[in-house]
Write a protein that holds these residues in place. Structure first.
Motif, PDB file in Angstrom:
ATOM      1  N   VAL A 151       0.857  -1.184   0.000  1.00  0.00           N
ATOM      2  CA  VAL A 151       0.000   0.000   0.000  1.00  0.00           C
ATOM      3  C   VAL A 151       0.892   1.234   0.000  1.00  0.00           C
ATOM      4  O   VAL A 151       1.987   1.226   0.575  1.00  0.00           O
ATOM      5  CB  VAL A 151      -0.936   0.012   1.225  1.00  0.00           C
ATOM      6  N   VAL A 152       0.426   2.293  -0.622  1.00  0.00           N
ATOM      7  CA  VAL A 152       1.146   3.561  -0.648  1.00  0.00           C
ATOM      8  C   VAL A 152       0.451   4.542   0.287  1.00  0.00           C
ATOM      9  O   VAL A 152      -0.775   4.676   0.264  1.00  0.00           O
ATOM     10  CB  VAL A 152       1.192   4.140  -2.076  1.00  0.00           C
ATOM     11  N   LEU A 153       1.232   5.206   1.130  1.00  0.00           N
ATOM     12  CA  LEU A 153       0.712   6.245   2.016  1.00  0.00           C
ATOM     13  C   LEU A 153       1.231   7.589   1.542  1.00  0.00           C
ATOM     14  O   LEU A 153       2.445   7.779   1.398  1.00  0.00           O
ATOM     15  CB  LEU A 153       1.165   5.995   3.458  1.00  0.00           C
ATOM     16  N   ALA A 154       0.321   8.523   1.284  1.00  0.00           N
ATOM     17  CA  ALA A 154       0.696   9.860   0.828  1.00  0.00           C
ATOM     18  C   ALA A 154       0.241  10.905   1.843  1.00  0.00           C
ATOM     19  O   ALA A 154      -0.953  11.026   2.129  1.00  0.00           O
ATOM     20  CB  ALA A 154       0.076  10.152  -0.536  1.00  0.00           C
ATOM     21  N   TYR A 155       1.197  11.637   2.399  1.00  0.00           N
ATOM     22  CA  TYR A 155       0.884  12.711   3.326  1.00  0.00           C
ATOM     23  C   TYR A 155       0.674  14.023   2.566  1.00  0.00           C
ATOM     24  O   TYR A 155       1.351  14.294   1.568  1.00  0.00           O
ATOM     25  CB  TYR A 155       2.035  12.919   4.310  1.00  0.00           C
ATOM     26  N   PHE A 156      -0.244  14.844   3.048  1.00  0.00           N
ATOM     27  CA  PHE A 156      -0.425  16.177   2.490  1.00  0.00           C
ATOM     28  C   PHE A 156      -1.106  17.054   3.527  1.00  0.00           C
ATOM     29  O   PHE A 156      -1.592  16.569   4.556  1.00  0.00           O
ATOM     30  CB  PHE A 156      -1.227  16.141   1.183  1.00  0.00           C
ATOM     31  N   GLY A 157      -1.138  18.354   3.264  1.00  0.00           N
ATOM     32  CA  GLY A 157      -1.747  19.287   4.198  1.00  0.00           C
ATOM     33  C   GLY A 157      -3.062  19.829   3.689  1.00  0.00           C
ATOM     34  O   GLY A 157      -3.438  19.607   2.534  1.00  0.00           O
ATOM     35  N   ASP A 158      -3.752  20.563   4.547  1.00  0.00           N
ATOM     36  CA  ASP A 158      -5.050  21.097   4.152  1.00  0.00           C
ATOM     37  C   ASP A 158      -4.931  22.084   3.000  1.00  0.00           C
ATOM     38  O   ASP A 158      -5.794  22.155   2.128  1.00  0.00           O
ATOM     39  CB  ASP A 158      -5.738  21.761   5.347  1.00  0.00           C
ATOM     40  N   GLY A 159      -3.835  22.848   2.961  1.00  0.00           N
ATOM     41  CA  GLY A 159      -3.643  23.776   1.856  1.00  0.00           C
ATOM     42  C   GLY A 159      -3.488  23.055   0.535  1.00  0.00           C
ATOM     43  O   GLY A 159      -4.013  23.486  -0.497  1.00  0.00           O
ATOM     44  N   ALA A 160      -2.782  21.924   0.549  1.00  0.00           N
ATOM     45  CA  ALA A 160      -2.582  21.153  -0.678  1.00  0.00           C
ATOM     46  C   ALA A 160      -3.887  20.576  -1.203  1.00  0.00           C
ATOM     47  O   ALA A 160      -4.016  20.311  -2.405  1.00  0.00           O
ATOM     48  CB  ALA A 160      -1.586  20.018  -0.426  1.00  0.00           C
ATOM     49  N   SER A 161      -4.875  20.401  -0.325  1.00  0.00           N
ATOM     50  CA  SER A 161      -6.155  19.833  -0.772  1.00  0.00           C
ATOM     51  C   SER A 161      -6.885  20.766  -1.726  1.00  0.00           C
ATOM     52  O   SER A 161      -7.803  20.344  -2.428  1.00  0.00           O
ATOM     53  CB  SER A 161      -7.055  19.515   0.429  1.00  0.00           C
ATOM     54  N   SER A 162      -6.496  22.043  -1.744  1.00  0.00           N
ATOM     55  CA  SER A 162      -7.138  23.009  -2.632  1.00  0.00           C
ATOM     56  C   SER A 162      -6.487  23.051  -4.010  1.00  0.00           C
ATOM     57  O   SER A 162      -6.958  23.770  -4.893  1.00  0.00           O
ATOM     58  CB  SER A 162      -7.087  24.410  -2.002  1.00  0.00           C
ATOM     59  N   GLU A 163      -5.405  22.303  -4.185  1.00  0.00           N
ATOM     60  CA  GLU A 163      -4.714  22.254  -5.474  1.00  0.00           C
ATOM     61  C   GLU A 163      -5.434  21.318  -6.441  1.00  0.00           C
ATOM     62  O   GLU A 163      -6.000  20.298  -6.034  1.00  0.00           O
ATOM     63  CB  GLU A 163      -3.271  21.771  -5.279  1.00  0.00           C
ATOM     64  N   GLY A 164      -5.363  21.637  -7.722  1.00  0.00           N
ATOM     65  CA  GLY A 164      -5.967  20.770  -8.730  1.00  0.00           C
ATOM     66  C   GLY A 164      -5.358  19.390  -8.754  1.00  0.00           C
ATOM     67  O   GLY A 164      -6.053  18.401  -9.033  1.00  0.00           O
ATOM     68  N   ASP A 165      -4.057  19.293  -8.459  1.00  0.00           N
ATOM     69  CA  ASP A 165      -3.393  17.983  -8.445  1.00  0.00           C
ATOM     70  C   ASP A 165      -4.046  17.039  -7.445  1.00  0.00           C
ATOM     71  O   ASP A 165      -4.086  15.818  -7.666  1.00  0.00           O
ATOM     72  CB  ASP A 165      -1.909  18.143  -8.092  1.00  0.00           C
ATOM     73  N   ALA A 166      -4.533  17.588  -6.325  1.00  0.00           N
ATOM     74  CA  ALA A 166      -5.175  16.750  -5.318  1.00  0.00           C
ATOM     75  C   ALA A 166      -6.452  16.131  -5.870  1.00  0.00           C
ATOM     76  O   ALA A 166      -6.682  14.920  -5.754  1.00  0.00           O
ATOM     77  CB  ALA A 166      -5.481  17.564  -4.060  1.00  0.00           C
ATOM     78  N   GLY A 167      -7.286  16.949  -6.480  1.00  0.00           N
ATOM     79  CA  GLY A 167      -8.526  16.427  -7.052  1.00  0.00           C
ATOM     80  C   GLY A 167      -8.273  15.400  -8.135  1.00  0.00           C
ATOM     81  O   GLY A 167      -8.974  14.377  -8.222  1.00  0.00           O
ATOM     82  N   GLU A 168      -7.271  15.640  -8.970  1.00  0.00           N
ATOM     83  CA  GLU A 168      -6.939  14.687 -10.028  1.00  0.00           C
ATOM     84  C   GLU A 168      -6.468  13.365  -9.433  1.00  0.00           C
ATOM     85  O   GLU A 168      -6.850  12.284  -9.902  1.00  0.00           O
ATOM     86  CB  GLU A 168      -5.866  15.274 -10.933  1.00  0.00           C
ATOM     87  N   ALA A 169      -5.633  13.459  -8.392  1.00  0.00           N
ATOM     88  CA  ALA A 169      -5.121  12.237  -7.763  1.00  0.00           C
ATOM     89  C   ALA A 169      -6.247  11.429  -7.128  1.00  0.00           C
ATOM     90  O   ALA A 169      -6.314  10.201  -7.279  1.00  0.00           O
ATOM     91  CB  ALA A 169      -4.072  12.587  -6.716  1.00  0.00           C
ATOM     92  N   PHE A 170      -7.154  12.100  -6.412  1.00  0.00           N
ATOM     93  CA  PHE A 170      -8.263  11.399  -5.774  1.00  0.00           C
ATOM     94  C   PHE A 170      -9.122  10.686  -6.818  1.00  0.00           C
ATOM     95  O   PHE A 170      -9.516   9.530  -6.638  1.00  0.00           O
ATOM     96  CB  PHE A 170      -9.143  12.371  -4.989  1.00  0.00           C
ATOM     97  N   ASN A 171      -9.414  11.380  -7.899  1.00  0.00           N
ATOM     98  CA  ASN A 171     -10.280  10.811  -8.931  1.00  0.00           C
ATOM     99  C   ASN A 171      -9.617   9.630  -9.636  1.00  0.00           C
ATOM    100  O   ASN A 171     -10.232   8.568  -9.808  1.00  0.00           O
ATOM    101  CB  ASN A 171     -10.643  11.887  -9.957  1.00  0.00           C
ATOM    102  N   ILE A 172      -8.359   9.795 -10.037  1.00  0.00           N
ATOM    103  CA  ILE A 172      -7.649   8.721 -10.741  1.00  0.00           C
ATOM    104  C   ILE A 172      -7.498   7.509  -9.838  1.00  0.00           C
ATOM    105  O   ILE A 172      -7.683   6.358 -10.270  1.00  0.00           O
ATOM    106  CB  ILE A 172      -6.269   9.211 -11.227  1.00  0.00           C
ATOM    107  N   ALA A 173      -7.175   7.752  -8.563  1.00  0.00           N
ATOM    108  CA  ALA A 173      -7.010   6.642  -7.621  1.00  0.00           C
ATOM    109  C   ALA A 173      -8.316   5.880  -7.446  1.00  0.00           C
ATOM    110  O   ALA A 173      -8.331   4.638  -7.433  1.00  0.00           O
ATOM    111  CB  ALA A 173      -6.525   7.164  -6.275  1.00  0.00           C
ATOM    112  N   ALA A 174      -9.425   6.618  -7.319  1.00  0.00           N
ATOM    113  CA  ALA A 174     -10.715   5.965  -7.112  1.00  0.00           C
ATOM    114  C   ALA A 174     -11.151   5.178  -8.338  1.00  0.00           C
ATOM    115  O   ALA A 174     -11.625   4.038  -8.218  1.00  0.00           O
ATOM    116  CB  ALA A 174     -11.769   7.007  -6.752  1.00  0.00           C
TER     117      ALA A 174
END
Length: 354
Positions: A151-174
């Motif tokens: 399993v891969v664990l990815a840490y990030f902060g609340d500010g990073a959650s507002s980045e487009g990369d975060a949304g893309e990663a969540f969607n692609i992963a799902a």
């Protein structure tokens, strides 16, 4: 998709009393181990801050107050699991076996990265917000196709959650049911922007829209973080897809040593959150149950001083980089233009050539 915890899930209150029902009993050995790990991580963090103030590091991003979110999650992993940190996961890095010198090399400016990620299952720090989430998703899809059960664990902060990369990663992963756990350390501030000005919907709630298993946890409660992380990992290892944990914590220092937090938050706010300190919480638990004596606390304090001393020594012993090494990391196969620039720079005696 969302775990039905009453936000935030908590097992140990700030005064050290237990509450809730953990998946595993809260035992004295684990409590002592967590206390030691978090205390040593803070000692390293403190010393690195002193080194930066003395001009030995170019910059430092503290993990003060976020030790429980990191120790509680990193200890739930198996050796074969891989970690993509952001830039303040020092407690997690130490747990994965990185030395103080390896962690500090990047911040001293002597290396692009101070360690080999493959040796520790711990990727290099990523300063570009949310970039590591896409990297983690791609890595998880790779091991998935290799039929690896890691399993891969990815840490990030609340500010990073507002980045487009975060949304893309969540969607692609799902969409790909990638075996990745996204762990947000929501420390209440994206530099000087508070969370209520960043987003109207909590991160763990938004995760549901992407199709992620999600949960919210008291990020200052190391036992609660460990418990929820184990549940998330069980979900992922079962093949049910990725997960996200929002660990509610607080950044007790500035965003970095270049930041002045007194310009945007009050001393009263800082004092309120200092009362929820994750290390003091475990110390209170140990005292209430008589799980640790004075000798234990003195031993941990002695080890913390020793780690601080080692941190200073390893930092100051890091070798100065040679100019040619910078040219060597620009293009994989070099090139005539790059070679000429290197030759000209060395001829100007910017650094010794031997």
């Amino acid at each position: 998709m969302t775990e039905t915890f009453t936000p935030p899930f908590q097992l140990i209150a700030p005064d050290g009393t237990t509450r809730g029902k953990p998946e595993h009993p809260i035992d004295p050995d684990t409590a002592r181990t967590y206390y030691r790990s978090m205390t040593l991580a803070r000692a390293f963090d403190d010393e690195a801050t002193f080194l930066q103030r003395r001009g030995e590091l170019g910059l430092w991003l503290r993990s003060l107050g976020q030790e429980a979110a990191q120790i509680g999650s990193i200890t739930a992993l198996q050796d074969r699991d891989y970690v993509f940190p952001s830039y303040r996961e020092h407690a997690a890095a130490l747990h994965r076996g990185l030395s103080p010198g390896e962690i500090l090399a990047q911040w001293r400016g002597v290396s692009h990265s101070g360690w080999n990620p493959a040796e520790h299952g711990f990727h290099i720090y990523t300063l570009v917000l949310a970039a590591q989430l896409l990297h983690a998703t791609g890595y998880a899809m790779g091991i998935q196709r290799d039929r690896d059960d890691g399993v891969v664990l990815a840490y990030f902060g609340d500010g990073a959650s507002s980045e487009g990369d975060a949304g893309e990663a969540f969607n692609i992963a799902a969409v790909n049911a990638a075996p990745v756990l996204f762990l947000c350390q929501n420390n209440a501030w994206a530099i000087s922007t508070p969370t209520h000005k960043q987003f109207a919907s909590p991160i763990h709630v938004r995760a549901k829209a992407y199709g992620l298993w999600s949960a919210v946890v008291d990020g200052n409660d190391v036992f609660a973080v460990r418990d929820v992380t184990e549940r998330a990992l069980d979900h992922i290892r079962s093949g049910a897809g990725p997960a996200l944990i929002e660990a509610l914590t607080y950044r007790r220092a500035g965003h970095s040593t270049a930041d002045d937090p007194t310009r945007y938050r009050s001393d009263a706010e800082l004092a309120d959150h200092a009362a929820t300190d994750p290390i003091a919480r475990v110390a209170a638990l140990l005292a209430q149950h008589d799980w640790a004596d004075d000798a234990f606390f003195k031993d941990v304090e002695r080890d913390a001083r020793a780690l601080a001393s080692r941190t200073r020594s390893e930092c100051l012993a890091l070798p100065e980089p040679r100019l040619e090494t910078y040219f060597g990391h620009v293009l994989a196969d070099g090139g005539a233009v790059l070679d000429n620039e290197r030759t000209a720079a060395l001829a100007r005696h910017l650094v010794p050539t031997s």
